[in-house]
Design a protein around this motif. Structure first.
Motif, short mmCIF file in Angstrom:
data_model
loop_
_atom_site.label_atom_id
_atom_site.label_comp_id
_atom_site.label_asym_id
_atom_site.label_seq_id
_atom_site.Cartn_x
_atom_site.Cartn_y
_atom_site.Cartn_z
N ALA A 46 0.82 -1.21 0.00
CA ALA A 46 0.00 0.00 0.00
C ALA A 46 0.85 1.25 0.00
O ALA A 46 1.97 1.28 0.55
CB ALA A 46 -0.93 0.01 1.20
N VAL A 47 0.30 2.28 -0.61
CA VAL A 47 0.91 3.61 -0.57
C VAL A 47 -0.19 4.58 -0.16
O VAL A 47 -1.36 4.38 -0.49
CB VAL A 47 1.54 3.97 -1.93
N TYR A 48 0.21 5.62 0.56
CA TYR A 48 -0.76 6.54 1.14
C TYR A 48 -0.43 7.98 0.75
O TYR A 48 0.73 8.32 0.49
CB TYR A 48 -0.76 6.41 2.66
N LEU A 49 -1.45 8.80 0.76
CA LEU A 49 -1.27 10.23 0.55
C LEU A 49 -2.05 10.96 1.62
O LEU A 49 -3.28 10.97 1.59
CB LEU A 49 -1.73 10.66 -0.84
N GLN A 50 -1.33 11.51 2.58
CA GLN A 50 -1.95 12.30 3.63
C GLN A 50 -2.00 13.74 3.16
O GLN A 50 -0.95 14.34 2.86
CB GLN A 50 -1.16 12.20 4.93
N MET A 51 -3.19 14.29 3.08
CA MET A 51 -3.38 15.65 2.59
C MET A 51 -3.93 16.51 3.72
O MET A 51 -4.94 16.16 4.34
CB MET A 51 -4.34 15.65 1.40
N THR A 52 -3.27 17.61 3.99
CA THR A 52 -3.72 18.53 5.02
C THR A 52 -3.87 19.93 4.42
O THR A 52 -3.39 20.20 3.32
CB THR A 52 -2.73 18.58 6.19
N SER A 53 -4.53 20.79 5.17
CA SER A 53 -4.75 22.17 4.73
C SER A 53 -5.24 22.21 3.28
O SER A 53 -4.73 22.97 2.45
CB SER A 53 -3.45 22.97 4.87
N LEU A 54 -6.23 21.42 3.02
CA LEU A 54 -6.72 21.30 1.64
C LEU A 54 -7.32 22.61 1.15
O LEU A 54 -7.94 23.37 1.92
CB LEU A 54 -7.74 20.18 1.54
N LYS A 55 -7.14 22.85 -0.13
CA LYS A 55 -7.63 24.05 -0.78
C LYS A 55 -8.57 23.66 -1.92
O LYS A 55 -8.47 22.56 -2.46
CB LYS A 55 -6.46 24.84 -1.37
N PRO A 56 -9.46 24.56 -2.30
CA PRO A 56 -10.35 24.24 -3.43
C PRO A 56 -9.59 23.84 -4.69
O PRO A 56 -10.05 22.98 -5.44
CB PRO A 56 -11.13 25.54 -3.63
N GLU A 57 -8.42 24.41 -4.89
CA GLU A 57 -7.65 24.08 -6.09
C GLU A 57 -7.02 22.68 -6.03
O GLU A 57 -6.44 22.22 -7.01
CB GLU A 57 -6.56 25.12 -6.35
#
Length: 126
Positions: free
Chosen positions: A78-89
């Motif tokens: 498995a590979v993961y992508l932790q995304m924080t402070s998401l923006k509309p773009e």
């Protein structure tokens, strides 16, 4: 043949966090470099981040640097992508991709990757 399946997408508000997962088939997952790309409507698929086969090297697009983190668990394929402070773009379909070519460098061009998942939608509302 490598099969990839992304999960974890959804609708979130600006500033929220989201974690995407990519499950891979195959016994050789631990030898693949993995990447995340995204594609918004009307735009070309763009590089987000990638990680080397052993997790020792990572590379990020400037637009996500400091906000997104890629990681992998070779024992779980498995590979993961932790995304924080998401923006509309950041709204797009997110794809994981596998580079099975044993390249020593991290690849950033979509055409250089060998296998792709079906994508998962991430929508960030303002």
């Amino acid at each position: 043949q490598v099969q990839l399946r992304e999960s974890g997408g959804g609708l979130v508000q600006a500033g929220d966090s989201l974690r995407l997962s990519c499950a891979a088939s195959g016994r050789s997952f631990g030898t693949y470099a993995m990447g995340w790309f995204r594609q918004a409507p009307g735009k070309e698929r763009e590089f987000v981040t990638a990680i080397s086969w052993n997790g020792g090297s990572t590379f990020y697009a400037d637009s996500v640097k400091g906000r997104f983190t890629i990681s992998r668990d070779n024992a779980k394929n498995a590979v993961y992508l932790q995304m924080t402070s998401l923006k509309p773009e950041d709204s797009a379909v997110y794809y994981c991709a596998a580079d099975v070519g044993l390249h020593t460098e991290i690849l950033v061009i979509p055409e250089e990757y060998d296998y792709w998942g079906q994508g998962t939608q991430v929508t960030v509302s303002s």
